[in-house]
Design a protein around this motif. Structure first.
Motif, PDB file in Angstrom:
ATOM      1  N   ILE A 149       0.923  -7.598  -5.423  1.00 44.12           N
ATOM      2  CA  ILE A 149       0.031  -6.556  -5.928  1.00 44.12           C
ATOM      3  C   ILE A 149       0.436  -5.245  -5.263  1.00 44.12           C
ATOM      4  CG2 ILE A 149      -2.355  -5.732  -6.033  1.00 44.12           C
ATOM      5  CD1 ILE A 149      -3.122  -8.782  -5.796  1.00 44.12           C
ATOM      6  N   HIS A 150       0.713  -4.229  -6.061  1.00 44.93           N
ATOM      7  CA  HIS A 150       1.114  -2.917  -5.536  1.00 44.93           C
ATOM      8  C   HIS A 150      -0.042  -1.951  -5.744  1.00 44.93           C
ATOM      9  CE1 HIS A 150       5.254  -4.223  -4.984  1.00 44.93           C
ATOM     10  NE2 HIS A 150       5.117  -4.841  -6.145  1.00 44.93           N
ATOM     11  N   MET A 151      -0.655  -1.552  -4.629  1.00 41.47           N
ATOM     12  CA  MET A 151      -1.785  -0.638  -4.658  1.00 41.47           C
ATOM     13  C   MET A 151      -1.309   0.774  -4.387  1.00 41.47           C
ATOM     14  SD  MET A 151      -5.209  -1.782  -2.718  1.00 41.47           S
ATOM     15  CE  MET A 151      -6.351  -0.452  -2.772  1.00 41.47           C
ATOM     16  N   LEU A 152      -1.560   1.690  -5.317  1.00 43.02           N
ATOM     17  CA  LEU A 152      -1.176   3.086  -5.165  1.00 43.02           C
ATOM     18  C   LEU A 152      -2.438   3.922  -5.197  1.00 43.02           C
ATOM     19  CD1 LEU A 152       1.160   1.485  -6.681  1.00 43.02           C
ATOM     20  CD2 LEU A 152       2.045   3.720  -7.183  1.00 43.02           C
ATOM     21  N   SER A 153      -2.551   4.858  -4.241  1.00 42.22           N
ATOM     22  CA  SER A 153      -3.757   5.666  -4.180  1.00 42.22           C
ATOM     23  C   SER A 153      -3.413   7.103  -3.816  1.00 42.22           C
ATOM     24  CB  SER A 153      -4.702   5.076  -3.124  1.00 42.22           C
ATOM     25  OG  SER A 153      -5.881   5.838  -3.070  1.00 42.22           O
ATOM     26  N   THR A 154      -4.066   8.016  -4.495  1.00 42.70           N
ATOM     27  CA  THR A 154      -3.921   9.438  -4.182  1.00 42.70           C
ATOM     28  C   THR A 154      -5.313  10.035  -4.034  1.00 42.70           C
ATOM     29  OG1 THR A 154      -2.880  11.501  -4.848  1.00 42.70           O
ATOM     30  CG2 THR A 154      -3.741  10.130  -6.614  1.00 42.70           C
ATOM     31  N   ASN A 155      -5.404  11.039  -3.166  1.00 43.82           N
ATOM     32  CA  ASN A 155      -6.707  11.674  -2.895  1.00 43.82           C
ATOM     33  C   ASN A 155      -7.351  12.183  -4.119  1.00 43.82           C
ATOM     34  OD1 ASN A 155      -6.991  11.246  -0.118  1.00 43.82           O
ATOM     35  ND2 ASN A 155      -5.519  12.853   0.272  1.00 43.82           N
ATOM     36  N   LEU A 196       0.839  -1.197   0.000  1.00 44.67           N
ATOM     37  CA  LEU A 196       0.000   0.000   0.000  1.00 44.67           C
ATOM     38  C   LEU A 196       0.875   1.247   0.000  1.00 44.67           C
ATOM     39  CD1 LEU A 196      -2.460  -1.167   2.799  1.00 44.67           C
ATOM     40  CD2 LEU A 196      -2.783  -1.333   0.337  1.00 44.67           C
ATOM     41  N   THR A 197       0.623   2.123  -0.947  1.00 45.69           N
ATOM     42  CA  THR A 197       1.304   3.407  -1.024  1.00 45.69           C
ATOM     43  C   THR A 197       0.240   4.462  -1.295  1.00 45.69           C
ATOM     44  OG1 THR A 197       3.230   2.304  -1.999  1.00 45.69           O
ATOM     45  CG2 THR A 197       3.164   4.703  -2.141  1.00 45.69           C
ATOM     46  N   SER A 198       0.237   5.520  -0.476  1.00 49.63           N
ATOM     47  CA  SER A 198      -0.809   6.526  -0.642  1.00 49.63           C
ATOM     48  C   SER A 198      -0.359   7.877  -0.099  1.00 49.63           C
ATOM     49  CB  SER A 198      -2.084   6.096   0.100  1.00 49.63           C
ATOM     50  OG  SER A 198      -1.928   6.292   1.501  1.00 49.63           O
ATOM     51  N   ASP A 199      -1.227   8.847  -0.278  1.00 53.30           N
ATOM     52  CA  ASP A 199      -1.034  10.170   0.322  1.00 53.30           C
ATOM     53  C   ASP A 199      -2.043  10.379   1.459  1.00 53.30           C
ATOM     54  OD1 ASP A 199      -3.369  10.491  -1.122  1.00 53.30           O
ATOM     55  OD2 ASP A 199      -2.640  12.139  -2.350  1.00 53.30           O
ATOM     56  N   PHE A 200      -2.490   9.275   2.056  1.00 51.56           N
ATOM     57  CA  PHE A 200      -3.509   9.343   3.112  1.00 51.56           C
ATOM     58  C   PHE A 200      -2.973   9.942   4.413  1.00 51.56           C
ATOM     59  CE2 PHE A 200      -6.019   5.443   1.382  1.00 51.56           C
ATOM     60  CZ  PHE A 200      -6.436   6.192   0.307  1.00 51.56           C
ATOM     61  N   GLY A 201      -1.675   9.829   4.679  1.00 57.49           N
ATOM     62  CA  GLY A 201      -1.115  10.300   5.944  1.00 57.49           C
ATOM     63  C   GLY A 201      -1.455   9.335   7.076  1.00 57.49           C
TER      64      GLY A 201
END
Length: 70
Positions: free
Chosen positions: A64-70, A6-11
């Motif tokens: 599986i590499h999940m990337l998410s941005t707001n 999991l990689t995100s900009d969620f903080g």
């Protein structure tokens, strides 16, 4: 057992990462979830790509590499 990164900009100041993990685990409780980073600047796709590109080869094939941005 599937590995999902999991990689995100969620903080880390609210519940968003936990909600995402809960949702994924509720679908398959055998998932192995690994956080790469949740401190990407909002909408900074280039930084996210840099961070993931530095580590994704270290994971086994089929990860599986999940990337998410707001």
């Amino acid at each position: 057992m599937a590995i999902v990164t999991l990689t995100s900009d969620f903080g880390h100041t609210d519940h968003y990462v936990a909600a995402l993990k809960a949702s994924l685990i509720s679908k398959d409780n055998a998932l192995k979830l690994i956080d790469i980073s949740h401190d990407i600047e909002p909408f900074d796709i280039a930084h996210m790509a840099f961070v993931v590109s530095a580590v994704f080869r270290d994971f086994p094939k089929g990860t599986i590499h999940m990337l998410s941005t707001n």
